[in-house]
Every structure is written in C-alpha cells, then in structure tokens.
Write an enzyme that holds these catalytic residues in place. Structure first.
Site, PDB file in Angstrom:
ATOM      1  N   SER A  64      -1.985  -7.946   1.250  1.00 48.54           N
ATOM      2  CA  SER A  64      -1.263  -6.918   2.019  1.00 48.54           C
ATOM      3  C   SER A  64      -1.194  -7.187   3.513  1.00 48.54           C
ATOM      4  O   SER A  64      -0.450  -6.505   4.218  1.00 48.54           O
ATOM      5  CB  SER A  64      -1.902  -5.551   1.793  1.00 48.54           C
ATOM      6  OG  SER A  64      -1.590  -5.085   0.505  1.00 48.54           O
ATOM      7  N   LYS A  67       2.148  -7.704   4.902  1.00 46.08           N
ATOM      8  CA  LYS A  67       3.036  -6.567   5.153  1.00 46.08           C
ATOM      9  C   LYS A  67       3.259  -6.312   6.651  1.00 46.08           C
ATOM     10  O   LYS A  67       4.270  -5.733   7.038  1.00 46.08           O
ATOM     11  CB  LYS A  67       2.467  -5.312   4.472  1.00 46.08           C
ATOM     12  CG  LYS A  67       2.387  -5.459   2.947  1.00 46.08           C
ATOM     13  CD  LYS A  67       1.627  -4.322   2.297  1.00 46.08           C
ATOM     14  CE  LYS A  67       1.517  -4.539   0.787  1.00 46.08           C
ATOM     15  NZ  LYS A  67       0.704  -3.487   0.137  1.00 46.08           N
ATOM     16  N   TYR A 191       8.151  -9.840  -3.268  1.00 48.42           N
ATOM     17  CA  TYR A 191       6.932  -9.130  -2.844  1.00 48.42           C
ATOM     18  C   TYR A 191       5.663  -9.869  -3.309  1.00 48.42           C
ATOM     19  O   TYR A 191       4.764 -10.128  -2.511  1.00 48.42           O
ATOM     20  CB  TYR A 191       6.971  -7.697  -3.390  1.00 48.42           C
ATOM     21  CG  TYR A 191       5.704  -6.921  -3.189  1.00 48.42           C
ATOM     22  CD1 TYR A 191       5.428  -6.311  -1.966  1.00 48.42           C
ATOM     23  CD2 TYR A 191       4.758  -6.794  -4.208  1.00 48.42           C
ATOM     24  CE1 TYR A 191       4.253  -5.595  -1.770  1.00 48.42           C
ATOM     25  CE2 TYR A 191       3.583  -6.086  -4.026  1.00 48.42           C
ATOM     26  CZ  TYR A 191       3.337  -5.493  -2.800  1.00 48.42           C
ATOM     27  OH  TYR A 191       2.166  -4.814  -2.612  1.00 48.42           O
ATOM     28  N   TYR A 243      -5.121   2.010   4.332  1.00 45.68           N
ATOM     29  CA  TYR A 243      -4.885   3.042   3.302  1.00 45.68           C
ATOM     30  C   TYR A 243      -5.742   4.265   3.577  1.00 45.68           C
ATOM     31  O   TYR A 243      -5.837   4.679   4.743  1.00 45.68           O
ATOM     32  CB  TYR A 243      -5.133   2.465   1.893  1.00 45.68           C
ATOM     33  CG  TYR A 243      -4.533   1.101   1.749  1.00 45.68           C
ATOM     34  CD1 TYR A 243      -3.152   0.948   1.770  1.00 45.68           C
ATOM     35  CD2 TYR A 243      -5.320  -0.043   1.662  1.00 45.68           C
ATOM     36  CE1 TYR A 243      -2.577  -0.308   1.684  1.00 45.68           C
ATOM     37  CE2 TYR A 243      -4.747  -1.302   1.582  1.00 45.68           C
ATOM     38  CZ  TYR A 243      -3.377  -1.422   1.592  1.00 45.68           C
ATOM     39  OH  TYR A 243      -2.820  -2.650   1.524  1.00 45.68           O
ATOM     40  N   VAL A 261      -6.216  -7.117  -0.378  1.00 45.60           N
ATOM     41  CA  VAL A 261      -7.204  -7.149  -1.466  1.00 45.60           C
ATOM     42  C   VAL A 261      -7.794  -8.534  -1.709  1.00 45.60           C
ATOM     43  O   VAL A 261      -8.711  -8.672  -2.512  1.00 45.60           O
ATOM     44  CB  VAL A 261      -6.685  -6.588  -2.816  1.00 45.60           C
ATOM     45  CG1 VAL A 261      -6.497  -5.094  -2.771  1.00 45.60           C
ATOM     46  CG2 VAL A 261      -5.435  -7.289  -3.276  1.00 45.60           C
TER      47      VAL A 261
HETATM   48  N1  GLN Z   1      -0.231  -7.654  -3.881  1.00 40.95           N
HETATM   49  C1  GLN Z   1      -1.173  -6.559  -3.889  1.00 40.95           C
HETATM   50  C2  GLN Z   1      -0.640  -5.410  -4.718  1.00 40.95           C
HETATM   51  O1  GLN Z   1       0.502  -5.136  -4.666  1.00 40.95           O
HETATM   52  C3  GLN Z   1      -1.440  -6.141  -2.490  1.00 40.95           C
HETATM   53  C4  GLN Z   1      -2.395  -4.965  -2.396  1.00 40.95           C
HETATM   54  C5  GLN Z   1      -3.339  -5.053  -1.230  1.00 40.95           C
HETATM   55  O2  GLN Z   1      -3.610  -6.103  -0.684  1.00 40.95           O
HETATM   56  N2  GLN Z   1      -3.913  -3.930  -0.892  1.00 40.95           N
HETATM   57  O3  GLN Z   1      -1.352  -4.760  -5.417  1.00 40.95           O
END
Ligand code: GLN
Length: 309
Positions: A64, A67, A191, A243, A261
């Site tokens: 993530s 992003k 994505y 988050y 993650v």
């Molecule tokens: N690619 C992961 C997902 O969509 C990214 C989530 C994350 O890093 N929090 O679940």
C-alpha cells in the site's frame, strides 16, 4: 544534535533483538514466506546524508505504500477532480472494509484504503492500456528512487491476483455505482501489480524525498509536484496513511506516514528527512509493528515529530 547514523544503528540493533515482532500477513500467500526477523531502516537527511542499518538494501513488497505514488500521479493527471472520486477523511475502518462503501454510495473515504486506491488506479488507467499505465507507474518509481532496477515481484502479484476476492468485491461494488470507468479486471490487474513493486528501504526513502522538500528532490533539483501538493499529500498520509491505526501513529510517531502489509512504512519529516523502515510483522490494524516502534524511537531521539519536541 545526536549523530544520525548512531541513532539509526542503535534502533536497528534494538529492533533486531526484540521478541514482539507482530504477525506476517498471510492473506497474500506469497507474503507469508517472508522472514519475520528482517528489519531495515534508511533515513535520508535534507543535505543528502544517508543513515541506514539492518536489511536496508533488501527489497520487500511495498504494497500500500505504492498508493502514495499512484495518488501523486492521479493528482498530476486530473488535479482536484481526484477528490470527486475519493474523499480525504480518515476511515476509522480496516483497509479492506466493505461496510462503509455501502453507506457512502460507492465513494471511498480516502485514497489509501483499498477501495480508494482501486478508484485512483482506475482514474490513471483511463485512456491507456493496463500494460502502458503499469509501465508509467514503474518508471515513476525508478525515476524517484534514482534506480532503474526497481521492479515488480511477479510472484507476489500473481499470488494476490489469485486470492484477492475482497478487493474484487470492493471493485465490483464501486463499479455498480459508476465510480470505476474501466473493466474491473483491468483496474484490479494494475492495482495488484503496483502493490507488488519491490523496493529496499534505501530506494523507498529516496523516492519519498520530494515529499520532505516542498515537492522537489534536493539531490537532482527536479520538481516532482508543486509545494502545495506535497503538503497536501503529507496531510492525507498523516490522517489516513495507517487506516484505523492513523491516530495511534500520529500520537506515537508524529509524522506523515504510509504503511503497507509487506511491513514497510514510508515516513516524512518535512524539511528534515525521508525515512523508510521495514519489519514484516504486523499489528492488528495491518501496520508494521516494529516499524512503528522504530519510528517512534527515531522521532523521539531526534525531536522530529511535527507536533514539537
Ligand atoms: N495489495 C494489498 C491489498 O489490497 C495492499 C494492502 C495494504 O498494504 N494494506 O490487500
């Protein structure tokens, strides 16, 4: 002022020795194979000094954290129209929550929860083929990291594509509200691939430098975005980057940050430094446990919290 390399080395030694390492993500099977004992940190100060320790040159899945960079590209492409498609309020919900999306009629709360990031990916995909836009995202990361070897880990991308049922649900749900323009499978394909970009702490901290220095990379003088835009991306990182752990991260670390993650965190000390840490074990909100602990120690020892010493 304490010596930066000493501080960073001390923190890496402390983190390597700790037993509380969190839990490695398993819902993307390929990420479950990563060694939970890994720990890396890289700090790039305003004058270009690099202080690094531990596994700072080992590439990990940025997930993530990508992003932040897709949001930057989307703002470059569409400007403030981005905010018609996603909000910029903290979600207070898990990163892959579906409940909130129903209440808010398919408009994701912010660009960093999964639904919001999928909507942003869809925006930058419009008018292009998936392969072209993926190439553009990757080249942007290579340019910012000043390293053409930055690559996508295809095994991680394939692993997430096989098991990403929740993201497929979020994407289809948004599509039903007309929030996505492209075929869901194209948007999700881009994505999972940008989430699967692998970078080391050193590369990631380099890529984040423009956010610490008013939109410019001080080593090259390249202007990546206007100062106002960098400031705003930092604001969204502070409020939404972790988050439903964003409040806790602001409280403990006091810097704009974005987690993934894969266990990485990019943190920005405006005017001072760009920092990347990596420890694969996660806390309950899906943020790197020791990554946060390390950043808390760093900002405390250097007085770098944006809220004061
Ligand atoms: N690619 C992961 C997902 O969509 C990214 C989530 C994350 O890093 N929090 O679940």
């Amino acid at each position: 002022m304490p010596n930066l390399q000493e501080v960073v080395s001390d923190i890496a030694d402390e983190m390597k020795a700790r037993a509380d390492r969190g839990e490695v993500a398993t819902y993307i099977p390929e990420l479950a194979r990563v060694d939970p004992a890994a720990f890396g940190i890289a700090v790039i100060a305003a004058d270009g000094t690099v202080a690094a320790a531990g596994d700072s040159d080992v590439p990990f899945s940025i997930q993530s954290i990508s992003k932040v960079f897709t949001l930057t590209l989307a703002l470059g492409k569409s400007g403030d129209r981005v905010w018609r498609r996603v909000g910029r309020e903290p979600s207070g919900s898990p990163f892959n929550s579906i409940v909130q999306l129903e209440r808010e009629r398919g408009i994701p709360r912010n660009p960093f929860i999964n639904a919001g990031a999928i909507a942003i990916t869809d925006l930058i995909l419009s008018g292009h083929k998936p392969r072209e836009v993926l190439g553009e995202i990757l080249r942007f990361m290579q340019f910012l990291a000043q390293d053409p070897s930055v690559a996508i880990d295809e095994a991680v991308a394939a692993s997430e594509a096989r098991t990403g049922f929740r993201n497929a649900a979020l994407a289809n749900y948004m599509k039903s509200f007309g929030v996505l323009d492209n075929p869901v499978e194209y948007t999700l394909g881009v994505y999972v691939h940008h989430c699967a970009i692998a970078m080391s702490c050193r590369q990631l901290a380099t890529a984040g430098r423009f956010l610490a220095h008013d939109g410019r990379d001080p080593s090259t003088g390249h202007s990546v975005v206007q100062a106002e835009r960098a400031r705003r991306i930092n604001a969204v990182m502070l409020t939404c980057g972790h988050y439903d752990g964003s409040g806790e991260f602001a409280y403990r670390v006091g810097l704009p940050g974005k987690s993934g993650v894969g266990g990485g965190i990019l943190a920005i000390a405006p005017g001072k430094a760009s920092v990347a840490v990596w420890s694969p074990g996660l806390d309950r909100a899906g943020n790197s446990h020791l990554g946060r602990v390390a950043l808390e120690a760093l900002t405390r020892r250097l007085g770098w919290s944006i809220f004061g010493a």
